[in-house]
Design an enzyme around this catalytic site. Structure first.
Site, PDB file in Angstrom:
ATOM      1  N   TYR A 191      13.296  -3.530  16.436  1.00 15.56           N
ATOM      2  CA  TYR A 191      13.376  -3.757  14.986  1.00 15.56           C
ATOM      3  C   TYR A 191      14.482  -4.752  14.642  1.00 15.56           C
ATOM      4  O   TYR A 191      14.267  -5.731  13.928  1.00 15.56           O
ATOM      5  CB  TYR A 191      13.634  -2.416  14.304  1.00 15.56           C
ATOM      6  CG  TYR A 191      13.663  -2.465  12.785  1.00 15.56           C
ATOM      7  CD1 TYR A 191      12.531  -2.828  12.060  1.00 15.56           C
ATOM      8  CD2 TYR A 191      14.817  -2.126  12.073  1.00 15.56           C
ATOM      9  CE1 TYR A 191      12.552  -2.846  10.662  1.00 15.56           C
ATOM     10  CE2 TYR A 191      14.840  -2.144  10.684  1.00 15.56           C
ATOM     11  CZ  TYR A 191      13.709  -2.500   9.985  1.00 15.56           C
ATOM     12  OH  TYR A 191      13.733  -2.516   8.606  1.00 15.56           O
ATOM     13  N   SER A 222      17.013  -5.829   6.382  1.00 13.00           N
ATOM     14  CA  SER A 222      17.701  -4.559   6.634  1.00 13.00           C
ATOM     15  C   SER A 222      19.194  -4.814   6.840  1.00 13.00           C
ATOM     16  O   SER A 222      19.579  -5.839   7.418  1.00 13.00           O
ATOM     17  CB  SER A 222      17.121  -3.926   7.898  1.00 13.00           C
ATOM     18  OG  SER A 222      17.982  -2.929   8.373  1.00 13.00           O
ATOM     19  N   SER A 226       0.813  -1.223   0.000  1.00 13.15           N
ATOM     20  CA  SER A 226       0.000   0.000   0.000  1.00 13.15           C
ATOM     21  C   SER A 226       0.847   1.273   0.000  1.00 13.15           C
ATOM     22  O   SER A 226       0.385   2.338  -0.411  1.00 13.15           O
ATOM     23  CB  SER A 226      -0.936  -0.004   1.224  1.00 13.15           C
ATOM     24  OG  SER A 226      -0.237  -0.424   2.367  1.00 13.15           O
TER      25      SER A 226
HETATM   26  N1  LIG Z   1      12.717   2.442   4.700  1.00 10.98           N
HETATM   27  C1  LIG Z   1      13.849   1.962   5.189  1.00 10.98           C
HETATM   28  O1  LIG Z   1      14.774   2.709   5.596  1.00 10.98           O
HETATM   29  C2  LIG Z   1      14.088   0.480   5.210  1.00 10.98           C
HETATM   30  C3  LIG Z   1      15.409   0.027   5.455  1.00 10.98           C
HETATM   31  C4  LIG Z   1      15.659  -1.327   5.486  1.00 10.98           C
HETATM   32  C5  LIG Z   1      14.618  -2.223   5.303  1.00 10.98           C
HETATM   33  N2  LIG Z   1      13.346  -1.762   5.087  1.00 10.98           N
HETATM   34  C6  LIG Z   1      12.273  -2.741   4.952  1.00 10.98           C
HETATM   35  O2  LIG Z   1      11.576  -2.491   3.749  1.00 10.98           O
HETATM   36  C7  LIG Z   1      10.224  -2.965   3.898  1.00 10.98           C
HETATM   37  C8  LIG Z   1       9.258  -1.914   3.348  1.00 10.98           C
HETATM   38  O3  LIG Z   1       9.372  -0.757   4.132  1.00 10.98           O
HETATM   39  P1  LIG Z   1       9.055   0.711   3.580  1.00 10.98           P
HETATM   40  O4  LIG Z   1      10.267   1.516   3.815  1.00 10.98           O
HETATM   41  O5  LIG Z   1       8.455   0.661   2.237  1.00 10.98           O
HETATM   42  O6  LIG Z   1       7.998   1.184   4.668  1.00 10.98           O
HETATM   43  P2  LIG Z   1       6.510   1.766   4.538  1.00 10.98           P
HETATM   44  O7  LIG Z   1       6.455   2.789   3.488  1.00 10.98           O
HETATM   45  O8  LIG Z   1       6.141   2.132   5.922  1.00 10.98           O
HETATM   46  O9  LIG Z   1       5.673   0.497   4.076  1.00 10.98           O
HETATM   47  C9  LIG Z   1       5.447  -0.574   4.922  1.00 10.98           C
HETATM   48  C10 LIG Z   1       4.352  -1.432   4.321  1.00 10.98           C
HETATM   49  O10 LIG Z   1       4.029  -2.468   5.262  1.00 10.98           O
HETATM   50  C11 LIG Z   1       2.623  -2.457   5.495  1.00 10.98           C
HETATM   51  N3  LIG Z   1       2.310  -2.840   6.862  1.00 10.98           N
HETATM   52  C12 LIG Z   1       2.756  -2.247   7.998  1.00 10.98           C
HETATM   53  N4  LIG Z   1       2.204  -2.832   9.065  1.00 10.98           N
HETATM   54  C13 LIG Z   1       1.390  -3.806   8.591  1.00 10.98           C
HETATM   55  C14 LIG Z   1       0.537  -4.747   9.206  1.00 10.98           C
HETATM   56  N5  LIG Z   1       0.417  -4.812  10.541  1.00 10.98           N
HETATM   57  N6  LIG Z   1      -0.170  -5.608   8.429  1.00 10.98           N
HETATM   58  C15 LIG Z   1      -0.049  -5.547   7.075  1.00 10.98           C
HETATM   59  N7  LIG Z   1       0.740  -4.690   6.436  1.00 10.98           N
HETATM   60  C16 LIG Z   1       1.452  -3.828   7.184  1.00 10.98           C
HETATM   61  C17 LIG Z   1       2.219  -1.006   5.240  1.00 10.98           C
HETATM   62  O11 LIG Z   1       0.866  -0.898   4.850  1.00 10.98           O
HETATM   63  P3  LIG Z   1      -0.356  -0.439   5.804  1.00 10.98           P
HETATM   64  O12 LIG Z   1       0.144   0.674   6.668  1.00 10.98           O
HETATM   65  O13 LIG Z   1      -1.408  -0.094   4.811  1.00 10.98           O
HETATM   66  O14 LIG Z   1      -0.657  -1.688   6.562  1.00 10.98           O
HETATM   67  C18 LIG Z   1       3.089  -0.638   4.058  1.00 10.98           C
HETATM   68  O15 LIG Z   1       2.488  -1.042   2.854  1.00 10.98           O
HETATM   69  C19 LIG Z   1      10.039  -3.283   5.383  1.00 10.98           C
HETATM   70  O16 LIG Z   1      10.118  -4.663   5.599  1.00 10.98           O
HETATM   71  C20 LIG Z   1      11.224  -2.597   6.038  1.00 10.98           C
HETATM   72  O17 LIG Z   1      11.615  -3.237   7.229  1.00 10.98           O
HETATM   73  C21 LIG Z   1      13.068  -0.431   5.034  1.00 10.98           C
END
Ligand SMILES: NC(=O)c1ccc[n+]([C@@H]2O[C@H](COP(=O)([O-])OP(=O)(O)OC[C@H]3O[C@@H](n4cnc5c(N)ncnc54)[C@H](OP(=O)(O)O)[C@@H]3O)[C@@H](O)[C@H]2O)c1
Length: 271
Positions: free
Chosen positions: A174, A160, A32
């Site tokens: 985390y 990560s 999303s």
């Molecule tokens: N951004 C960073 O710096 C970073 C760094 C390393 C790794 N990552 C990893 O990359 C992945 C994507 O992160 P992002 O940066 O794109 O973050 P984001 O923009 O916050 O997206 C997170 C996604 O997970 C969904 N989500 C969160 N809680 C949920 C729940 N309880 N049930 C179902 N869906 C859920 C959210 O949708 P809803 O809110 O609609 O549920 C959203 O679509 C994650 O696994 C994160 O750990 C991110």
């Protein structure tokens, strides 16, 4: 300039990706917002079936509409992955459509950066991160395995870089939850490989999404852009078993061995 050095640019061929995903079903959690959403939009191919998950229905609906407008094929299952009923809904849906998943992208995630002394009345931080980052993908994998094995499919874990570094102050919830799933997947990987299922671990650095927005000090940091993260994930779809970590993770580990204590002292002083 620094950004270019830290995150060298590359992109995958959309044509090859389309061929690779011909008549395939891809399940993406967390589609999303952020990285998952961009990835879903990138995989908008006529003969690829995308199944998207997340809690925010209106956002998932919006992504599906964009994908359909671009000639792709997507449906969504809204719900909180920490609830058993959401996991059940996914499998009811797949059964009702008589489809099996070829590629599972475990992308939904929750990050928390908080001092332990600000967490004394926040046990839920730890249960929430474990439920989403550890237990939910385990249950999904367990339930997906029979079909994904028949299809010689792929599991792509969006992890990560923190799980490759020593334990860091403020990241306990985390780092422990992402690290737990990483260890679990690594442990089952040889068995999966034997049955034709390949796994990719994508150890992303900080990426400019809403996930890091609450931490103001990251506003000016040289972080990866989300479209670069989706190119990396796309590469892991094309190249089975491809893993990614930023090139500077190993030197950073070495630097930690040498200067870790003083670095930790400094971050404790500045927070
Ligand atoms: N951004 C960073 O710096 C970073 C760094 C390393 C790794 N990552 C990893 O990359 C992945 C994507 O992160 P992002 O940066 O794109 O973050 P984001 O923009 O916050 O997206 C997170 C996604 O997970 C969904 N989500 C969160 N809680 C949920 C729940 N309880 N049930 C179902 N869906 C859920 C959210 O949708 P809803 O809110 O609609 O549920 C959203 O679509 C994650 O696994 C994160 O750990 C991110």
């Amino acid at each position: 300039m620094l950004h270019r050095i830290l995150y060298p640019k590359f992109s995958v061929s959309q044509k090859h990706l389309e061929q690779k995903l011909y008549n395939k079903t891809v399940l993406i959690t967390g589609a999303s917002f952020g990285i998952g959403r961009l990835l879903a939009e990138k995989l908008a191919f006529k003969n690829t079936n995308l199944v998207l998950m997340g809690r925010t229905s209106e956002k998932l609906k919006e992504v599906c509409e964009i994908i359909k407008k671009n000639g792709g094929n997507a449906s969504y299952i809204p719900g909180d992955l920490r609830d058993q009923s959401t996991i059940d809904d996914v499998f009811k849906y797949l059964k009702s459509k008589d489809v099996g998943v070829d590629v599972f992208v475990n992308n939904a995630g929750k990050s928390i950066r908080r001092s332990i002394y600000s967490s004394l009345d926040r046990f839920h931080d730890f249960t929430r991160t474990m439920n989403l980052n550890y237990y939910a993908p385990i249950e999904l994998v367990l339930k997906l395995l029979p079909e994904i094995s028949k299809r010689n499919g792929q599991i792509i874990n969006i992890s990560s870089f923190l799980v490759l570094l020593p334990a860091m102050p403020f990241w306990s919830a985390y780092q422990a939850s992402k690290g737990a799933f990483h260890t679990w997947l690594k442990s089952i990987q040889p068995e999966l490989n034997k049955r034709g299922v390949t796994c990719s671990n994508i150890y992303l650095p900080l990426v400019r999404t809403r996930m890091i927005a609450p931490t103001k000090k990251f506003d000016k940091a040289p972080v990866m852009e989300p479209h670069q993260a989706t190119e990396i994930i796309a590469k892991s779809i094309l190249k089975k078993g491809y893993n990614f970590k930023p090139w500077w993770v190993n030197p950073t580990r070495l630097a930690f061995k040498l200067f870790g204590k003083s670095y930790i002292k400094r971050i404790l002083k500045n927070n």
